[in-house]
Scaffold this motif. Structure first.
Motif, PDB file in Angstrom:
ATOM      1  N   GLN A  18       7.558 -15.848   3.839  1.00 36.98           N
ATOM      2  CA  GLN A  18       8.071 -14.751   4.655  1.00 36.98           C
ATOM      3  C   GLN A  18       8.848 -13.718   3.828  1.00 36.98           C
ATOM      4  O   GLN A  18       8.604 -12.511   3.962  1.00 36.98           O
ATOM      5  N   ALA A  19       9.759 -14.170   3.004  1.00 35.17           N
ATOM      6  CA  ALA A  19      10.594 -13.229   2.248  1.00 35.17           C
ATOM      7  C   ALA A  19       9.753 -12.373   1.314  1.00 35.17           C
ATOM      8  O   ALA A  19       9.972 -11.154   1.196  1.00 35.17           O
ATOM      9  N   GLU A  20       8.786 -12.999   0.646  1.00 34.32           N
ATOM     10  CA  GLU A  20       7.937 -12.250  -0.285  1.00 34.32           C
ATOM     11  C   GLU A  20       7.111 -11.195   0.444  1.00 34.32           C
ATOM     12  O   GLU A  20       6.995 -10.046  -0.018  1.00 34.32           O
ATOM     13  N   VAL A  21       6.543 -11.572   1.580  1.00 30.17           N
ATOM     14  CA  VAL A  21       5.722 -10.630   2.338  1.00 30.17           C
ATOM     15  C   VAL A  21       6.591  -9.506   2.899  1.00 30.17           C
ATOM     16  O   VAL A  21       6.227  -8.325   2.840  1.00 30.17           O
ATOM     17  N   LEU A  22       7.752  -9.851   3.423  1.00 27.46           N
ATOM     18  CA  LEU A  22       8.644  -8.821   3.952  1.00 27.46           C
ATOM     19  C   LEU A  22       9.062  -7.835   2.870  1.00 27.46           C
ATOM     20  O   LEU A  22       9.233  -6.643   3.138  1.00 27.46           O
ATOM     21  N   ALA A  23       9.221  -8.324   1.646  1.00 22.13           N
ATOM     22  CA  ALA A  23       9.592  -7.426   0.552  1.00 22.13           C
ATOM     23  C   ALA A  23       8.520  -6.371   0.327  1.00 22.13           C
ATOM     24  O   ALA A  23       8.838  -5.211   0.007  1.00 22.13           O
ATOM     25  N   ARG A  24       7.255  -6.738   0.507  1.00 21.70           N
ATOM     26  CA  ARG A  24       6.171  -5.754   0.360  1.00 21.70           C
ATOM     27  C   ARG A  24       6.274  -4.679   1.444  1.00 21.70           C
ATOM     28  O   ARG A  24       6.072  -3.491   1.171  1.00 21.70           O
ATOM     29  N   TYR A  25       6.582  -5.104   2.661  1.00 27.64           N
ATOM     30  CA  TYR A  25       6.714  -4.126   3.748  1.00 27.64           C
ATOM     31  C   TYR A  25       7.932  -3.235   3.534  1.00 27.64           C
ATOM     32  O   TYR A  25       7.892  -2.022   3.794  1.00 27.64           O
ATOM     33  N   SER A  26       9.008  -3.819   3.068  1.00 25.65           N
ATOM     34  CA  SER A  26      10.198  -3.024   2.793  1.00 25.65           C
ATOM     35  C   SER A  26       9.917  -1.975   1.721  1.00 25.65           C
ATOM     36  O   SER A  26      10.319  -0.802   1.850  1.00 25.65           O
ATOM     37  N   ALA A  27       9.202  -2.376   0.676  1.00 23.25           N
ATOM     38  CA  ALA A  27       8.865  -1.429  -0.395  1.00 23.25           C
ATOM     39  C   ALA A  27       7.941  -0.332   0.114  1.00 23.25           C
ATOM     40  O   ALA A  27       8.085   0.843  -0.250  1.00 23.25           O
ATOM     41  N   ALA A  28       6.971  -0.695   0.954  1.00 22.90           N
ATOM     42  CA  ALA A  28       6.052   0.295   1.518  1.00 22.90           C
ATOM     43  C   ALA A  28       6.807   1.276   2.413  1.00 22.90           C
ATOM     44  O   ALA A  28       6.557   2.486   2.389  1.00 22.90           O
ATOM     45  N   GLY A  29       7.736   0.749   3.213  1.00 26.96           N
ATOM     46  CA  GLY A  29       8.523   1.618   4.073  1.00 26.96           C
ATOM     47  C   GLY A  29       9.375   2.586   3.279  1.00 26.96           C
ATOM     48  O   GLY A  29       9.463   3.779   3.614  1.00 26.96           O
ATOM     49  N   GLU A  30       9.986   2.100   2.218  1.00 24.85           N
ATOM     50  CA  GLU A  30      10.806   2.962   1.363  1.00 24.85           C
ATOM     51  C   GLU A  30       9.953   4.038   0.701  1.00 24.85           C
ATOM     52  O   GLU A  30      10.349   5.207   0.610  1.00 24.85           O
ATOM     53  N   ALA A  31       8.754   3.658   0.244  1.00 28.52           N
ATOM     54  CA  ALA A  31       7.860   4.642  -0.377  1.00 28.52           C
ATOM     55  C   ALA A  31       7.432   5.697   0.629  1.00 28.52           C
ATOM     56  O   ALA A  31       7.329   6.881   0.297  1.00 28.52           O
ATOM     57  N   ALA A  32       7.173   5.283   1.859  1.00 32.75           N
ATOM     58  CA  ALA A  32       6.791   6.235   2.899  1.00 32.75           C
ATOM     59  C   ALA A  32       7.919   7.221   3.168  1.00 32.75           C
ATOM     60  O   ALA A  32       7.700   8.438   3.262  1.00 32.75           O
ATOM     61  N   ARG A  33       9.129   6.722   3.283  1.00 27.68           N
ATOM     62  CA  ARG A  33      10.270   7.612   3.540  1.00 27.68           C
ATOM     63  C   ARG A  33      10.487   8.579   2.387  1.00 27.68           C
ATOM     64  O   ARG A  33      10.781   9.760   2.603  1.00 27.68           O
ATOM     65  N   ARG A  34      10.342   8.094   1.152  1.00 26.15           N
ATOM     66  CA  ARG A  34      10.495   8.990  -0.005  1.00 26.15           C
ATOM     67  C   ARG A  34       9.451  10.096   0.011  1.00 26.15           C
ATOM     68  O   ARG A  34       9.707  11.209  -0.461  1.00 26.15           O
ATOM     69  N   ALA A  35       8.273   9.786   0.559  1.00 27.68           N
ATOM     70  CA  ALA A  35       7.202  10.784   0.620  1.00 27.68           C
ATOM     71  C   ALA A  35       7.362  11.728   1.810  1.00 27.68           C
ATOM     72  O   ALA A  35       6.550  12.640   1.979  1.00 27.68           O
TER      73      ALA A  35
END
Length: 271
Positions: free
Chosen positions: A189-206
């Motif tokens: 769970q933690a590893e998968v959630l980290a991918r979503y967190s990173a994707a969300g952060e990248a989306a916001r930066r864009a």
């Protein structure tokens, strides 16, 4: 033009909006030659219980949501100006035609969620491939904006493609959350959630706003929203309607709204 395109703000009091997907209500209705259960009545119950919007994903074969349902729901949404109507689908199939019909009749359409599903798919199972799909998507995003609709692209949690989604003119991305749902409660769970967190952060930066959906439920929703801050909307159908068989639709909607509110509360320490 719909001001929500540029601001990304929805008219609701909670930080994340709950949009109730009614496909499964229509699927059950279609099992008989009757208008029972009523899709519009289900929408009314959900909105009265505190849902912030309604989502439908009409397929070309009308296996669940029919064209008439889309129009009936849009008419209903006129009485709920503080909520939003989100219509999902493949813009290369029937989605844009439906959108033009709604706008042509003066009916509300707040968001179009572009999903790369095939005609024969039972449900959505992957996001857009960028930059490969970009050339075909760009004019469709422009056409949706001309209709006054915000555009959200259904995307896998891949940080590297979020800038490409923004460059196409998309307003939001909807993170496809099945992988998270499968991992919830497991050592992954933690590893998968980290991918979503990173994707969300990248989306916001864009410059993109965030939506999320697919297999979110009462057990996993709060954890997701805590790990991926800034999600503007979750669209939930299958799990919500399944829960409603046990709890009733109104109580179920209220429970999902509580799950959203809990994400803003301090997490209880683990013993």
């Amino acid at each position: 033009m719909n001001p929500l395109i540029t601001t990304g703000a929805a008219a609701h009091a909670t930080p994340t909006a709950l949009s109730v997907n009614l496909n499964k209500v229509a699927w059950l209705r279609n099992a008989r030659a009757l208008d029972r259960p009523s899709v519009t009545h289900a929408a009314t119950v959900a909105l009265e219980a505190g849902a912030h919007g309604i989502t439908v994903h009409p397929r070309p074969d009308q296996r669940h949501i029919r064209t008439q349902d889309v129009h009936d729901l849009a008419r209903l949404m006129k009485a709920w100006p503080q909520t939003e109507f989100n219509v999902e689908g493949n813009p290369h199939h029937n989605l844009m035609e439906l959108a033009r019909e709604l706008v042509g009749r003066g009916l509300p359409l707040h968001q179009l969620t572009f999903v790369p599903d095939s005609v024969e798919q039972a449900t959505s199972d992957h996001g857009w491939q960028l930059p490969q799909d970009g050339e075909r998507l760009a004019p469709l995003i422009e056409a949706a904006h001309a209709l006054g609709a915000r555009v959200s692209l259904f995307m896998d949690p891949l940080p590297d493609v979020m800038a490409a989604a923004a460059a196409l003119g998309a307003d939001r991305v909807e993170l496809y959350t099945e992988a998270y749902a499968r991992a919830h409660g497991t050592p992954q769970q933690a590893e998968v959630l980290a991918r979503y967190s990173a994707a969300g952060e990248a989306a916001r930066r864009a410059g993109l706003a965030l939506n999320a959906g697919h297999d979110l439920n009462r057990d996993n929703l709060t954890d997701f929203l805590r790990a991926v801050p800034g999600v503007r909307e979750v669209s939930i159908g299958h799990a919500l309607i399944a829960d409603a068989l046990e709890l009733g639709l109104a109580k179920t909607v209220r429970d999902y709204v509580r799950c959203i509110h809990r994400a803003d509360m301090p997490e209880a320490p683990r013993r």
